[in-house]
Enzyme design. Structure first.
Site, short mmCIF file in Angstrom:
data_model
loop_
_atom_site.label_atom_id
_atom_site.label_comp_id
_atom_site.label_asym_id
_atom_site.label_seq_id
_atom_site.Cartn_x
_atom_site.Cartn_y
_atom_site.Cartn_z
N HIS A 47 -48.83 47.32 29.44
CA HIS A 47 -49.56 48.20 28.53
C HIS A 47 -50.03 49.43 29.31
CE1 HIS A 47 -50.61 44.70 25.78
NE2 HIS A 47 -50.52 44.03 26.92
N GLU B 74 -52.55 45.91 32.03
CA GLU B 74 -52.85 47.28 31.57
C GLU B 74 -52.78 48.22 32.76
OE1 GLU B 74 -53.58 48.55 28.60
OE2 GLU B 74 -54.34 46.90 27.35
#
Length: 192
Positions: free
Chosen positions: A40, A122
């Site tokens: 992400h 992330e």
């Protein structure tokens, strides 16, 4: 320096590695093997890098009054397993043995609910801002450690498992470079 997970799925804290437990997780379905790595990106507020806001979001303590855009996040309960900052520092929020709430409504081939069988990373950034050398290096080290523990067969972006809903890590992410850092073969990476 290699990274290692303890028996519960936490990295050993130290230089460039910190642990910040999040409440945004639950148990994986019994007997589910972790086979997917989901990549992400995040910046809070959108397009702004640095600061405490990602950590605060993942730990349910975001100050919604700190920026007008944060109202869009009110009531959201999310966390990835890991967050890799621009300088390559990695922060872990959820043990890898647990199901972090990072993928949402998602599908890999014929399997829905990717949180059940995935790990989420992330990267601090945006879809169009090039990721840093330090981020690729840490993501590679982290992925090698995860592959040593789990039978990861795929590494896909959020955009690939939730098309039309998500766009990250976006066109700025170099999948070939990532694969070269951690030994993922092309067939394990997203199509295209």
């Amino acid at each position: 320096m290699s990274l290692q997970l303890d028996r519960h799925g936490w990295l050993k804290p130290g230089r460039g590695v910190s642990l910040t437990p999040s409440p945004n997780f639950n148990e994986r379905p019994r007997g589910t093997a972790v086979s997917l790595l989901v990549i992400h990106n995040i910046s809070l507020p959108p397009g702004e890098l640095g600061g405490p806001h990602v950590e605060d979001l993942f730990c349910n303590r975001l100050d919604y009054a700190a920026h007008a855009w944060f109202e869009n996040l009110r009531g959201l309960r999310v966390a990835a397993h890991f967050f890799v900052r621009r300088d390559g520092a990695v922060q872990q929020f959820v043990a890898t043995d647990k199901r972090a709430w990072h993928a949402g409504v998602s599908r890999l081939h014929d399997r829905e609910g990717c949180n059940d069988f995935s790990l989420g990373v992330e990267l601090e950034g945006t879809d169009v801002l090039p990721y840093t050398d330090e981020q690729y290096a840490m993501l590679g080290r982290l992925t090698v450690a995860l592959k040593a523990r789990y039978p990861l067969t795929h590494a896909w972006g959020h955009e690939h498992i939730a098309p039309g809903r998500k766009t990250d890590p976006g066109p700025a992410f170099d999948w070939q470079r990532f694969g070269a850092t951690c030994g993922f073969l092309r067939r394990s990476l997203p199509p295209g």
